[in-house]
Design an enzyme around this catalytic site. Sequence first.
Site, mmCIF file in Angstrom:
data_model
loop_
_atom_site.group_PDB
_atom_site.id
_atom_site.type_symbol
_atom_site.label_atom_id
_atom_site.label_comp_id
_atom_site.label_asym_id
_atom_site.label_seq_id
_atom_site.Cartn_x
_atom_site.Cartn_y
_atom_site.Cartn_z
ATOM 1 N N GLU A 147 0.821 -1.214 0.000
ATOM 2 C CA GLU A 147 0.000 0.000 0.000
ATOM 3 C C GLU A 147 0.859 1.270 0.000
ATOM 4 O OE1 GLU A 147 -2.538 0.299 3.448
ATOM 5 O OE2 GLU A 147 -3.775 1.840 2.503
ATOM 6 N N GLU A 241 -12.137 1.893 4.708
ATOM 7 C CA GLU A 241 -11.206 2.185 5.807
ATOM 8 C C GLU A 241 -11.359 3.681 6.080
ATOM 9 O OE1 GLU A 241 -6.743 0.814 6.676
ATOM 10 O OE2 GLU A 241 -6.868 2.539 5.342
#
Length: 267
Positions: A147, A241
């Site tokens: 990520e 998220e």
Amino acid sequence: MKSAVTVSLVPEAKSGPFVFHDDLPGACRTAKELGFDAIELFAPGPDAVPENELRTILNDHGLMLAAVGTGAGWVRHKLTLSNTSAGERRKAVDFVKSMIDYGAAFGASAIIGSMQGRWGDGMDRETGMANLIESLRTLADRPLLYEPLNRYETNFATRLEDGVRLLEMVKSESLKLLADLFHMNIEETNLADALRAAGPHIGHVHLADSNRRPAGYGHTDFAPIGRVLNEIGYAGFVSAEAFPHPDSRGAAEATIRAFRTHFCAKR
Ligand code: LER
Ligand code: MN
């Protein structure tokens, strides 16, 4: 595309960007009720919820496990995969391996976010990068998500194109990119263009608005983002998220609304 919502069980991340905190069965109940396909789990470690217990909870609610976070290795133990000490790197790799094993039992990939660390503090970029790549090579024989994070959280890869370059250096078919729309809002010139360019490298998406509130509570335009993900044939998870704003249930409701409006392949 499949919908997912995050659940954190990490005490140190109580104020973190997770839709649900602490109550895993309660989170699964609400996720199922609202029509989510999966949950994404941020756990203190592989023993926090024993595998059979998680399987029972997921089966009871007809949910999949979208992915498992490894950030507890950083927030709890201060481990990073780029650490200047080989001994600390080994501990970080072992922690991530244990989370990969845990997720793999459910067909879920592990996420490398904050565990990548950052260069500086006596470690130059070249050395930090070499350490990170070596650690990722050790780990990426099984499904793994890397990520890119915004500049305040890492200085390795902050944009998707930096992430693609890193993937090319690691050279592993099982290593994919996680495109987090919050980090991208800070770092990318244009979110849809960045997603299009990263194309087949994208293995997971984190959904949040510009301010990390749930989709709909900021100023990100999700229509072109959903369109481009459909165009490139992205079929993975879009996982919320985001902060539990106005509360966990409200955040999950806003997310599933945005998912159905912009991400479902119906156009
Ligand atoms: C993890 O998915 C993430 O996005 C990071 O901001 C956590 O530090
Ligand atoms: Mn993220």
